[in-house]
Structure formats: structure tokens, C-alpha cells
Design an enzyme around this catalytic site. Structure first.
Site, PDB file in Angstrom:
ATOM      1  N   GLY A  53       0.719  -1.105  -0.026  1.00 19.85           N
ATOM      2  CA  GLY A  53       0.016  -0.046  -0.047  1.00 19.85           C
ATOM      3  C   GLY A  53       0.632   1.196  -0.010  1.00 19.85           C
ATOM      4  O   GLY A  53       0.677   2.218  -0.682  1.00 19.85           O
ATOM      5  N   LEU A  54       1.961   1.188   0.660  1.00 21.83           N
ATOM      6  CA  LEU A  54       2.915   2.536   0.800  1.00 21.83           C
ATOM      7  C   LEU A  54       3.193   2.549  -0.593  1.00 21.83           C
ATOM      8  O   LEU A  54       3.454   3.762  -1.056  1.00 21.83           O
ATOM      9  CB  LEU A  54       3.832   2.040   1.695  1.00 21.83           C
ATOM     10  CG  LEU A  54       5.104   3.079   1.777  1.00 21.83           C
ATOM     11  CD1 LEU A  54       4.668   4.456   2.158  1.00 21.83           C
ATOM     12  CD2 LEU A  54       6.329   2.718   2.838  1.00 21.83           C
ATOM     13  N   ASP A  64      -0.112   7.134   2.180  1.00 19.16           N
ATOM     14  CA  ASP A  64      -0.347   5.879   2.512  1.00 19.16           C
ATOM     15  C   ASP A  64      -1.417   6.215   3.568  1.00 19.16           C
ATOM     16  O   ASP A  64      -1.668   5.620   4.647  1.00 19.16           O
ATOM     17  CB  ASP A  64       0.690   5.264   3.128  1.00 19.16           C
ATOM     18  CG  ASP A  64       0.437   3.747   3.319  1.00 19.16           C
ATOM     19  OD1 ASP A  64      -0.632   3.261   2.680  1.00 19.16           O
ATOM     20  OD2 ASP A  64       1.099   3.099   3.815  1.00 19.16           O
ATOM     21  N   ASP A  91      -1.708  -5.748  -0.041  1.00 18.93           N
ATOM     22  CA  ASP A  91      -1.602  -5.296   1.357  1.00 18.93           C
ATOM     23  C   ASP A  91      -2.881  -4.437   1.014  1.00 18.93           C
ATOM     24  O   ASP A  91      -3.137  -3.215   0.623  1.00 18.93           O
ATOM     25  CB  ASP A  91      -0.497  -4.244   1.256  1.00 18.93           C
ATOM     26  CG  ASP A  91      -0.366  -3.104   2.340  1.00 18.93           C
ATOM     27  OD1 ASP A  91      -1.553  -3.516   3.050  1.00 18.93           O
ATOM     28  OD2 ASP A  91       0.275  -2.385   2.428  1.00 18.93           O
ATOM     29  N   ASP A  93      -4.754  -2.987   3.352  1.00 20.42           N
ATOM     30  CA  ASP A  93      -4.955  -1.774   4.343  1.00 20.42           C
ATOM     31  C   ASP A  93      -5.873  -2.517   5.533  1.00 20.42           C
ATOM     32  O   ASP A  93      -6.058  -3.488   5.965  1.00 20.42           O
ATOM     33  CB  ASP A  93      -5.501  -0.415   3.816  1.00 20.42           C
ATOM     34  CG  ASP A  93      -4.375   0.210   3.217  1.00 20.42           C
ATOM     35  OD1 ASP A  93      -2.928  -0.326   3.436  1.00 20.42           O
ATOM     36  OD2 ASP A  93      -4.633   1.108   2.467  1.00 20.42           O
ATOM     37  N   GLU A 120      -5.459  -5.281   7.747  1.00 24.61           N
ATOM     38  CA  GLU A 120      -4.621  -5.071   9.237  1.00 24.61           C
ATOM     39  C   GLU A 120      -5.966  -4.469   9.998  1.00 24.61           C
ATOM     40  O   GLU A 120      -6.790  -3.895   9.677  1.00 24.61           O
ATOM     41  CB  GLU A 120      -3.835  -4.012   8.933  1.00 24.61           C
ATOM     42  CG  GLU A 120      -4.239  -2.593   8.428  1.00 24.61           C
ATOM     43  CD  GLU A 120      -2.807  -1.935   7.993  1.00 24.61           C
ATOM     44  OE1 GLU A 120      -2.291  -2.315   6.921  1.00 24.61           O
ATOM     45  OE2 GLU A 120      -2.760  -0.481   8.220  1.00 24.61           O
ATOM     46  N   LYS A 126      -6.629   4.498   7.288  1.00 19.74           N
ATOM     47  CA  LYS A 126      -5.291   4.069   8.099  1.00 19.74           C
ATOM     48  C   LYS A 126      -4.320   4.830   7.783  1.00 19.74           C
ATOM     49  O   LYS A 126      -4.375   5.846   6.631  1.00 19.74           O
ATOM     50  CB  LYS A 126      -4.907   2.578   7.765  1.00 19.74           C
ATOM     51  CG  LYS A 126      -4.893   2.350   6.642  1.00 19.74           C
ATOM     52  CD  LYS A 126      -3.816   2.830   5.636  1.00 19.74           C
ATOM     53  CE  LYS A 126      -2.309   2.575   6.025  1.00 19.74           C
ATOM     54  NZ  LYS A 126      -1.611   1.423   5.305  1.00 19.74           N
ATOM     55  N   ARG A 165      -3.412  -9.042   9.803  1.00 26.80           N
ATOM     56  CA  ARG A 165      -2.153  -8.413  10.054  1.00 26.80           C
ATOM     57  C   ARG A 165      -2.401  -7.564  11.655  1.00 26.80           C
ATOM     58  O   ARG A 165      -3.496  -6.943  11.602  1.00 26.80           O
ATOM     59  CB  ARG A 165      -1.884  -7.243   9.242  1.00 26.80           C
ATOM     60  CG  ARG A 165      -0.763  -6.340   9.785  1.00 26.80           C
ATOM     61  CD  ARG A 165      -0.348  -5.343   8.630  1.00 26.80           C
ATOM     62  NE  ARG A 165       0.290  -4.165   8.968  1.00 26.80           N
ATOM     63  CZ  ARG A 165       0.957  -3.542   8.070  1.00 26.80           C
ATOM     64  NH1 ARG A 165       0.842  -3.745   6.660  1.00 26.80           N
ATOM     65  NH2 ARG A 165       1.162  -2.270   8.484  1.00 26.80           N
ATOM     66  N   HIS A 196       3.601  -7.269  12.943  1.00 24.41           N
ATOM     67  CA  HIS A 196       4.189  -6.196  12.575  1.00 24.41           C
ATOM     68  C   HIS A 196       4.883  -5.660  13.770  1.00 24.41           C
ATOM     69  O   HIS A 196       4.228  -5.504  15.022  1.00 24.41           O
ATOM     70  CB  HIS A 196       3.207  -5.232  11.925  1.00 24.41           C
ATOM     71  CG  HIS A 196       4.070  -4.460  10.871  1.00 24.41           C
ATOM     72  ND1 HIS A 196       5.410  -4.460  10.662  1.00 24.41           N
ATOM     73  CD2 HIS A 196       3.693  -3.239  10.201  1.00 24.41           C
ATOM     74  CE1 HIS A 196       5.750  -3.715   9.648  1.00 24.41           C
ATOM     75  NE2 HIS A 196       4.703  -2.797   9.495  1.00 24.41           N
TER      76      HIS A 196
END
Ligand code: SPV
Ligand code: MG
Length: 578
Positions: A53-54, A64, A91, A93, A120, A126, A165, A196
């Protein structure tokens, strides 16, 4: 892009991702953020891609923070999946909303060939975990379990994976909370847990792994504890390591350095050798596959068509008007002879045009053509000129004299011919008494004006070389107009015959008919397309004067109407008479 297929390609991407998560080996995923980087990840040898995602938001130049919409993310993934046949773990999010958004996301990801999604336990929208992680609110655990269940219930491919996550360590909620949540997510159906950490040492990850005790696959992202030896993760029983952002970061430093250097030096010379060649970009885009497909699918190869135009001569008998230009630059009805020819080629999709100049090649207008120069033009003939362009014969190619005007159907029919070699012969010109006319053609049959549609092949064309006595005894069937089409395998055969001729001592004196005759002697069949008039060559002043009328008759009425010297009726009469 047409990704080369690895051995395990018959196993679906989702099954491959699932195998990686479950495997006893430590596995690795590499970040990609667009089609090109996805391709690069595959070529480097990785087995799977992390759709970060970043990195995806960064390559769009946004934060992000869910600033890129989820459909924009999914569209980006489609390019990545097309460019690489690797499994992609998105990813995802927080799942971009509640349970319902996760259901729709899973369905859309499956439709685009994405192997799995990681969600996550934070709140939408987020913020990246490394930006003030403690301040970020976590999702309610039960609500997050509902999202996992909803995602698992909505997948139609049993191998599609949902990775849950856990952000409890990032947010400062402690190890017990992290373990409690991980267990809840496992029970809700998560296929793996991503734990994480933002510490620079792996301590909390290793402690988590110990307490977790192999209850399910563990995925980690060691961006901050990057100096930890990979062996440590292996020994800790980690399933998969994600290298989460290293391609967007390396691309960024390379772009910064190159932009800065070009800006300050105002030249490309300092960077060229240290950046990817343009050809490397073409290779990554699979440009070769496109060329092959073009050959296969474009009808009669017309769009891929090429022409070589022989335009080296000054023109015998035209010295008075060619002091400062070659014959092909003589103006005919307002534009150079060569331009008429080039326009005719372009009209038929023959766009790759190489003109071989010689005498006053500097005066040749090069718009829309490639110019090569026969530097020896004063001592050599047509074949030496053709040899200068031999490496330009890449696909189907028309070889043409430069001093021709013709009605468009002549070229159309020629380039549509399926034969390896075909030529145009004018059956109205058979008077060998006329010494100024050359290139007489003897064929397998006379022109039946289309009555029987018989295939006719070329037997011989008169050239500087003598015809065999047998052939010379017969009247010719017409005159070769100076157009030869070479198609498919004909190209290599022509190049082979040219090589043999080039080895001859008299090569410098050889003309195009000598090539046609050599092809015939080598056993090649050259198909004849008969015409009856409808073309002009410019060989002397008389031809030059008459060429204007012919050209006017080919021009659209509106353009020709601009010529005050000629009535529409006169033009029409001329056209019909040509
Ligand atoms: C990402 O790559 O976008 C991630 C991993 O979520 S991290 O940036 O480390 O949070
Ligand atoms: Mg992320």
C-alpha cells in the site's frame, strides 16, 4: 506483457501463494507497485509479490492514508498481474471499509487474478504504521474477526488467502493483546498472521513467534529490524518474509540522482551509461512479442510493410534539370517525384520507407523516410544501391525504382500478393525497337487481361546482361515497371542471392533485372501481375513533361482543381487514357 512461463505455471497463483504460506521453508515476497516493477520482481527470481500500500500510493504521489481509492489500487494490481505471472498478495490496508467492503474486495481481487489479501486491524482511513503508530486506533477485535469471516465466505477460489495483520505491537498494546488478537483472527479463518513491529531489533517478533508456537503461518516485515540475519527468522519458524518497499525506494534514489545530474549539467552525457538502456525498457515491455504478433495478425502484413526506393541516379537525359538535385526530387505537378511515390506507399500502409540516395543525396527531403547513401553511386549500379539497404529489409518489402508514378491499385495488388516474389509487368509495352525502353519482361504466358486468372511467372528481364538466345528470339510479354514485392521467406532468399551476386567481380555494374534473373536461375518463382498502362517512369525530358499530366490525374479533384492550366474534363480524359 507475455510473461515467460515458469515450470510451476499450471498451479494457480492462489495455490502457489497458499503453498508458500504453508511451506516449511522460509519464503520471501518482494514489493512491487506497478507493471514494470512486478516484471522486475519476477525476473529477479522471487516467487511472489507484495502489493504494498505504501509503494502503490507513493508511485501515485499520494500518502499512505487511503488517498488512492481502492478501485485505483485494484486497477494497478491488474497491470501488475498482467506483467508478471507471480502470485500477488495485496496489502489491503483495513479492507477499505467494513465487512461488506471486504467481501466486494475479495470478489474483485479474484476476478483480477490476485492470490490473496492482507488486512490490518486498524480503522479506515489508516495511516502507515511507521508514522506515529502508537497514536493510531486499533479496530475492535470482534468486528475485525467479522471482516475475516466475511472475506473467507465470499471467496470462490478455495486457495485465495486472507492474511490478518496484527498491529497491537505497533500501537503499543503489548504482547498479550497481540497474541490474543492473532488467535482470534486464526479462529475466524485467517490463513496466516502478519505480526508487525517497528522496533529496530527483532526481539518482540521473536518473542511473539515463540509464544505463537506454530499455530499457523507467521508473516513478518523486517523493514525496521533489517540488520537481523535472515537465519534468525528461519530458526524462529517464520513462514514468510516481506521485503516491503525496497523497489519504490531504490527507484526513488535513482530518479533523484539522475534528475539532479541532468538538471545541473544540462546534458545527458553523464547519465546515459548508468541508467537502463531504452532497449531494456522495450524488453521489459515485451516489444518483440508485439512485432511477432503484428506479423501474425495484421492482414497481408501491410502495416508492417517496408519499401526500399532506389534513388541514387541523376538521370540520363535529364542533366539540364538535375544540376542541384537527383532525379527523384524533380517537381511533378507541384511536388517532388519521390514524394508522390512515398505518399503512394503510405496510402497502402507501407510506412517503413528507406530511400537509397547517391547523386546530390543532400537534396533529398527526408520527411517520413530513412535515407541511406550509396557513396559509390558514380561507379556502381542499382544492386550496389540495393545492397546499402539490405539490412533494412526486416519484413515484407517492396523494392522500387525512385522515378515511378502509378495508379494506387497497382501497389495495392502488389503488396496483397501472397507470393514470396511478385513483380508488375506492363503488357502494353512490347516494342523492343524503342531503344530508350529497357527492362523488357518475358513471362510464362501473355497477358490475358484477367480473363482466365492464370498464374503467370517471370522468365527473364532484359538488363545490361544479355538474355539467353532462346528468350531473345521471342517478343517480350511486356515491360517490368520497376516494382518488386518480397514477402515472408522471400526476404532471406533474396538476401542469399544478393550475397552470391555481391561476390561476383562485376557486381558494381549489375542492375535490378540482373537480380530478378539470378532469382529465377536460383529456382525462385516470381509471380507476374500484369497491368496495361496506368503508370509512368521518368527517364528523359519527354517523360518528365508528360509526368505532370499523369500526376494531376491521380490527385483528388479538389487538389487538382487548383491547377488553372487544366479543365476537369481534360484531367478525366488524361486519367482514362493513361
Ligand atoms: C506496506 O508496504 O504498505 C506495508 C508495510 O503496509 S509497512 O509499510 O511496513 O507498514
Ligand atoms: Mg501498507
Amino acid at each position: 506483457m507475455n510473461a515467460r512461463q515458469p515450470a510451476f505455471v499450471s498451479v494457480s497463483r492462489s495455490a502457489r501463494l497458499r503453498q508458500m504460506l504453508l511451506s516449511n521453508e522460509l519464503e520471501f515476497m518482494m514489493e512491487a507497485h506497478n507493471g514494470l516493477s512486478a516484471r522486475i520482481v519476477r525476473e529477479a527470481g522471487f516467487k511472489a509479490i507484495w502489493g504494498s500500500g505504501l509503494a502503490i500510493s507513493a508511485q501515485y504521489g499520494v500518502r499512505d492514508n487511503n488517498e488512492a481509492s481502492w478501485t485505483q489500487v485494484v486497477d494497478t494490481l491488474e497491470f501488475m498481474a498482467d506483467a508478471s505471472d507471480l502470485p500477488i498478495l495485496l496489502d489491503g490496508d483495513t479492507g477499505y471499509g467494513n465487512f461488506n467492503n471486504v467481501r466486494r474486495l475479495v470478489r474483485k481481487l479474484e476476478q483480477r487474478g490476485i492470490a490473496g489479501v492482507c488486512i490490518e486491524d486498524k480503522q479506515f482511513p489508516k495511516t502507515n504504521s511507521f508514522i506515529n503508530g502508537e497514536a493510531q486506533p486499533l479496530a475492535d477485535m470482534d468486528e475485525f474477526c467479522g471482516k475475516i469471516k466475511a472475506g473467507k465466505d465470499s471467496q470462490s477460489d478455495e486457495n485465495f488467502s486472507i492474511v490478518a495483520r496484527v498491529e497491537a505491537l505497533i500501537a503499543g498494546w503489548g504482547m498479550d493483546e497481540a497474541l490474543r488478537r492473532a488467535e482470534a483472527y486464526r479462529q475466524a479463518g485467517a490463513d496466516a498472521i502478519l505480526i508487525h513491529s517497528k522496533l529496530s531489533r527483532p526481539d518482540e517478533i521473536l518473542e511473539f513467534a515463540r509464544e505463537w508456537a506454530g499455530r499457523g503461518p507467521l508473516v513478518i516485515v523486517p523493514t525496521k529490524y533489517y540488520s537481523t540475519p535472515t537465519e534468525v527468522f528461519r530458526e524462529a519458524g517464520i513462514s514468510t518474509v516481506i521485503w516491503a518497499n525496497h523497489l519504490i525506494r531504490s527507484a526513488t534514489s535513482a530518479m533523484q540522482a539522475v534528475a539532479k545530474e541532468i538538471h545541473s549539467s544540462q546534458t545527458l552525457v553523464n547519465v546515459e551509461d548508468s541508467i537502463a538502456a531504452v532497449n531494456e525498457i522495450f524488453r521489459l515491455q515485451d516489444a518483440d512479442e508485439y512485432s511477432e504478433a503484428e506479423d501474425r495478425y495484421l492482414s497481408s502484413g501491410r502495416a508492417a510493410g517496408a519499401a526500399v526506393v532506389l534513388a541514387a541516379s541523376r538521370g540520363k537525359g535529364l542533366e539540364a534539370v538535375t544540376e542541384d538535385r537527383p532525379k527523384v526530387m524533380l517537381p511533378i505537378a507541384g511536388k517532388p517525384l519521390l514524394r508522390w511515390l512515398v505518399d503512394s506507399f503510405k496510402k497502402q500502409g507501407v510506412n517503413d520507407i528507406t530511400v537509397v540516395g547517391g547523386y546530390r543525396a543532400d537534396a533529398i527531403e527526408t520527411a517520413g523516410i530513412k535515407l541511406v547513401v550509396n557513396e559509390q553511386h558514380e561507379q556502381t549500379g542499382e544492386l550496389a544501391s540495393l545492397a546499402c539497404a539490405l539490412d533494412k529489409l526486416s519484413g515484407d518489402t517492396v523494392v522500387s525504382y525512385g522515378d515511378l508514378l502509378f495508379r494506387s491499385y497497382i501497389l495495392r495488388d502488389l503488396v496483397e500478393s501472397e507470393a514470396a516474389f511478385s513483380v508488375v509487368v506492363d503488357s502494353s509495352l512490347t516494342d523492343t525497337e524503342n531503344a530508350s525502353v529497357r527492362d523488357f519482361a518475358w513471362c510464362s504466358a501473355a497477358d490475358d487481361r484477367g480473363l482466365f486468372g492464370n498464374k503467370v511467372v517471370l522468365r527473364h528481364v532484359s538488363s545490361g546482361q544479355n538474355a539467353s538466345a532462346e528468350i531473345a528470339a521471342q517478343a517480350p510479354h511486356g515491360r517490368w515497371v520497376g516494382l518488386l514485392n518480397v514477402r515472408g521467406a522471400g526476404r532471406e532468399r533474396l538476401q542469399a542471392v544478393m550475397s552470391e551476386l555481391q561476390a561476383r567481380a562485376d557486381f558494381a555494374s549489375l542492375d535490378m533485372p540482373a537480380l530478378l534473373n539470378a532469382l529465377i536461375e536460383a529456382g525462385e518463382s516470381i509471380e507476374v501481375q500484369y497491368v496495361h498502362g496506368h503508370w509512368r517512369g521518368v527517364n528523359d525530358l519527354d517523360d518528365f513533361r508528360r509526368a505532370g499530366d499523369f500526376a494531376h490525374a491521380q490527385a483528388p479533384f479538389a487538389a487538382a482543381a487548383g491547377n488553372p492550366g487544366q479543365s476537369a474534363a481534360k484531367r478525366a480524359t488524361n486519367g482514362a487514357a493513361q
